[in-house]
Design an enzyme around this catalytic site. Structure first.
Site, PDB file in Angstrom:
ATOM      1  N   ALA A  40      19.103 -13.403   9.229  1.00  0.00           N
ATOM      2  CA  ALA A  40      20.228 -14.345   9.188  1.00  0.00           C
ATOM      3  C   ALA A  40      21.466 -13.663   8.623  1.00  0.00           C
ATOM      4  CB  ALA A  40      19.872 -15.543   8.328  1.00  0.00           C
ATOM      5  N   GLU A  41      21.234 -12.859   7.617  1.00  0.00           N
ATOM      6  CA  GLU A  41      22.327 -12.173   6.982  1.00  0.00           C
ATOM      7  C   GLU A  41      22.912 -11.122   7.931  1.00  0.00           C
ATOM      8  OE1 GLU A  41      20.940 -11.176   3.078  1.00  0.00           O
ATOM      9  OE2 GLU A  41      22.382  -9.539   3.196  1.00  0.00           O
ATOM     10  N   TYR A  42      22.023 -10.430   8.592  1.00  0.00           N
ATOM     11  CA  TYR A  42      22.436  -9.435   9.577  1.00  0.00           C
ATOM     12  C   TYR A  42      23.294 -10.109  10.651  1.00  0.00           C
ATOM     13  CZ  TYR A  42      22.056  -6.129  13.427  1.00  0.00           C
ATOM     14  OH  TYR A  42      22.352  -5.296  14.450  1.00  0.00           O
ATOM     15  N   GLU A 123      28.158  21.432  -5.806  1.00  0.00           N
ATOM     16  CA  GLU A 123      27.988  22.074  -4.492  1.00  0.00           C
ATOM     17  C   GLU A 123      28.517  21.142  -3.421  1.00  0.00           C
ATOM     18  OE1 GLU A 123      23.630  22.174  -3.349  1.00  0.00           O
ATOM     19  OE2 GLU A 123      23.555  20.902  -5.142  1.00  0.00           O
ATOM     20  N   LYS A 125      28.597  18.734  -0.303  1.00  0.00           N
ATOM     21  CA  LYS A 125      27.633  17.735   0.176  1.00  0.00           C
ATOM     22  C   LYS A 125      27.638  17.764   1.696  1.00  0.00           C
ATOM     23  CE  LYS A 125      26.472  12.842  -0.183  1.00  0.00           C
ATOM     24  NZ  LYS A 125      26.358  12.634   1.261  1.00  0.00           N
ATOM     25  N   ARG A 146      13.706  11.632   5.517  1.00  0.00           N
ATOM     26  CA  ARG A 146      13.878  10.769   4.361  1.00  0.00           C
ATOM     27  C   ARG A 146      13.356   9.352   4.602  1.00  0.00           C
ATOM     28  NH1 ARG A 146      17.235   8.563   0.320  1.00  0.00           N
ATOM     29  NH2 ARG A 146      17.876   6.726   1.447  1.00  0.00           N
ATOM     30  N   LYS A 326      33.125  11.905  -3.127  1.00  0.00           N
ATOM     31  CA  LYS A 326      33.493  11.920  -1.706  1.00  0.00           C
ATOM     32  C   LYS A 326      34.930  12.392  -1.488  1.00  0.00           C
ATOM     33  CE  LYS A 326      29.693  10.275   0.157  1.00  0.00           C
ATOM     34  NZ  LYS A 326      29.721   9.264   1.184  1.00  0.00           N
TER      35      LYS A 326
END
Ligand code: ZN
Length: 708
Positions: A40-42, A123, A125, A146, A326
């Protein structure tokens, strides 16, 4: 929030957030088989996205979930692997202050003095697909993606073809390599390889990948490992998972050891003595970003001392000892190869720049909207100019600069005639948009209106795509919405056409029949009345319940019909009946004089009335009943404030709407409930003054769970 009142910047922002949330949900659902949010949320997110895109077609993003043909769904999924140690994601920082706060937080958590040095690694990303490589006694036994962090997919056979991933680690002594050691990092595709792959794919008329990350994911997650073998994949390690022993005391030393074992790590990995050095390294990496062979989207910091990492542990799904900083918008240069004009359903001429394909912010951009005549004038762009494109996480690609505007070439002439129907194209006084005056004789406007009518936010008729509409329109079978419902009489004619089979025709006709009793608000929105967006359509139907009732009130508000007289100009001339009908319309939340006039204009036009009557002879929308779930908050006004751990504010708002509640931005006497996370400030004070109930995130989650 009502679409009408939103600025373009707000819409662009919201579309960005929706794209992220929906794409993430799609990915979890299709690729990882691990849905994270309820259907529903989707659906609420998808609906909101469609609504905004319909109202602001020029802001549709390159990564719009509407365009997604599903993520890299493998026909027969790879087998699942449960990670012994969960694969975490990192929290993000976007500003220097957030980085400083991260370091301060680490210090506080470890109860270190304010001036204690906290050494961090930093480092680049890399933007790839996370993978865990399990080595037992130095030999690769399993590689897994993952997935959702806990369960991934077995890609052992696939990584066998990646040269950066050795089958056996190079130890320099009997006890150098632990019995069990999982190396974690990113499988990625270099930028040059990505462009070459896409060129080859295009040649073969096969799938074009949106960005290197997608290409890497699609290439790795193949049931047939020989496909992976044909793709130029690389690997870079950035950490580890399960390990029988970690033979070094620091992150940096351990990464260097992994490198010695024969697995590449970032050449840009360094140790920093504090925030100043970290930020300096961030800027240094940002400087070389464009020249790196692979795409990166930020810099990762990790607490260097492993005993400190241990103590810091995790919060929710992310470690307290790491942070991803970011990068802001990325820019790229390319050539404007052509300017095409698209004609929308309201006749608006939108110039679209065709570009020499270029990678910006991880996405290949080939088109860019130039918005309107004024924007072209502002940039001074002409075909052949070198332009600077910008694309950030928060905006769609846009031209920000014309590098060759001083070259002596003739300015671009914005068309003064519609390229589709040849009618004059003019901008009304005070308007920037140039519109085709062809109206109903303009095939572009007519087909665009039909497309809008069947679009997801409107009638949502599956199988009636752009091509089919154009095809049937050219045959004279589809001229107005009602014709859609008469297509069943042409079943045999359609079957006879190339590209159509019995089954596909039946599927189309079934999809159409399924919308014989359509939602009245969607129908109203689908008619494309100016200023009547999906939200306004719903608000109108909530009040009037049936379409004939709506029309009756609109006609009453504009009587006598000719000439139309805006209330503001001549209020005295209007009869009490007219004033009453206007007042009724204006009392609806989100309906102002502009909408009232637009509705009046619509019914004032005999052709529209004919289309309306014709359509209502084919369909019978049921009385509009506001769907509210049986929930504790149905009909209430909820305000979300502070930060939440398990949901974003947007998600929370979507949940509220799905439960029949109204999510408001500020606290007022009308507020029924406040959901507060940590950091909620002035709103709580106000709530206390007004005596409004305040609950926390967990209590809200209970309400969501318990809704029927
Ligand atoms: Zn036209």
């Amino acid at each position: 929030m009502s679409v009408e009142g939103m600025s373009e910047a707000d819409v662009a922002n919201e579309l960005m957030r929706l794209a992220r949330a929906i794409n993430r949900a799609n990915k979890l659902y299709h690729v990882e088989d691990a849905p994270e949010i309820p259907d529903a949320e989707y659906d609420a997110l998808v609906r909101r996205n469609a609504e905004l895109e319909a109202a602001f077609p020029h802001l549709v993003r390159a990564d719009s979930p509407t365009n997604a043909v599903g993520h890299e769904v493998s026909a027969s999924p790879l087998s699942k692997v449960t990670h012994e140690v969960r694969m975490m994601s990192l929290d993000n920082a976007f500003s220097d202050e957030e980085v400083a706060e991260f370091v301060a937080r680490v210090r506080r958590f470890l109860a270190l003095p304010d001036d204690a040095e906290v050494v961090m690694t930093a480092e680049d990303k890399i933007d790839g697909l996370s993978c865990s490589l399990r080595y037992e006694n130095g030999h690769l036994v399993r590689a897994a993606t993952r997935g959702d962090g806990q369960v991934g997919e077995d890609v052992t056979a696939n990584v066998a073809h990646i040269a950066d991933i050795p089958q056996d680690l190079k130890g320099d002594g009997l006890f150098d390599i632990p019995a069990v050691f999982e190396i974690r990092g990113e499988v990625y595709m270099a930028k040059a390889d990505f462009l070459a792959l896409n060129a080859a794919q295009a040649e073969k008329d096969e799938k074009i990948f949106a960005n290197p990350r997608n290409a890497a994911a699609g290439s790795l997650r193949q049931k047939d490992a020989s496909v992976t073998a044909s793709r130029p994949l690389r690997f870079l390690a950035h950490g580890w998972g399960a390990a029988s022993e970690v033979p070094e005391p620091t992150q940096f030393a351990m990464m260097k050891r992994i490198e010695r074992w024969g697995v590449p790590v970032s050449p840009l990995l360094v140790r920093c003595g504090g925030t100043t050095e970290m930020l300096a390294h961030y800027r240094a990496i940002q400087q070389v970003r464009a020249d790196l062979p692979y795409d990166i989207d930020g810099v990762v910091y990790k607490v260097d001392r492993l005993d400190w990492q241990q103590r810091l542990g995790f919060v929710a799904k992310a470690p307290r000892w790491g942070m991803a900083h970011k990068f802001p918008a990325e820019r790229a240069e390319t050539t404007l190869e052509a300017i095409d004009i698209q004609v929308g359903r309201t006749g608006k001429l939108t110039p679209v720049g065709r570009l020499k394909p270029v990678l910006v912010g991880g996405v290949t951009v080939t088109n860019v909207t130039l918005h309107n005549r004024d924007e072209i004038g502002r940039l001074g762009v002409r075909v052949g100019d070198r332009v600077v494109l910008q694309r950030a996480g928060d905006v769609i690609p846009q031209v920000v600069e014309n590098l060759t505007r001083d070259e002596p070439r003739e300015a671009y002439h914005f068309p003064d005639h519609c390229p589709e129907c040849g009618s004059e194209a003019v901008a009304e006084e005070g308007e920037v948009d140039v519109r085709c005056t062809g109206g109903l004789i303009c095939p572009a406007q007519r087909t665009e209106r039909l497309r809008h009518f069947v679009s997801r936010a409107a009638l949502d008729i599956e199988g009636l795509g752009e091509k089919t509409i154009a095809e049937f329109f050219a045959l004279g079978w589809l001229e107005s919405p009602a014709d859609i419902y008469r297509l069943r009489q042409r079943r045999d004619d359609i079957v006879g056409r190339e590209g159509w089979k019995d089954k596909s025709v039946d599927n189309l006709l079934i999809a159409i029949e399924a919308k014989r009793r359509p939602d009245a608000a969607r129908l109203l929105f689908g008619l494309g009345i100016r200023h009547v967006g999906a939200v306004t359509a719903r608000d109108l139907m909530k009040r009037f319940v049936t379409l004939p009732k709506l029309r009756e009130v609109v006609e009453r508000a504009h009587a006598p019909f000719a000439p139309a007289q805006p209330a503001a100009e001549a209020p005295d001339a209007l009869s009490p009946e007219v004033l009453e009908a206007r007042a009724e319309l204006l009392s609806i939340d989100g309906v102002g004089p502009v909408v009232v006039e637009a509705l009046g204009d619509f019914f004032h036009e005999p052709h529209n009335v004919a289309v309306w009557d014709d359509l209502l002879s084919e369909v019978s929308p049921p009385d509009y009943v506001v769907e509210t779930k049986d929930s504790a908050v149905a009909g209430k006004t909820v305000v979300f404030t502070g930060k939440f751990e398990t949901m974003s504010r947007d998600e929370a708002k979507a949940q509220a709407e799905a439960l029949g509640a109204r999510a408001a931005g500020s606290v007022s006497a009308k507020t029924d409930l406040i959901v507060a996370g940590p950091g909620a400030g002035s709103k709580l004070k106000k709530a206390a003054e007004l005596g409004i109930e305040v609950i926390d995130e967990a209590a809200w989650a209970d309400i969501v769970r318990n809704a029927g």
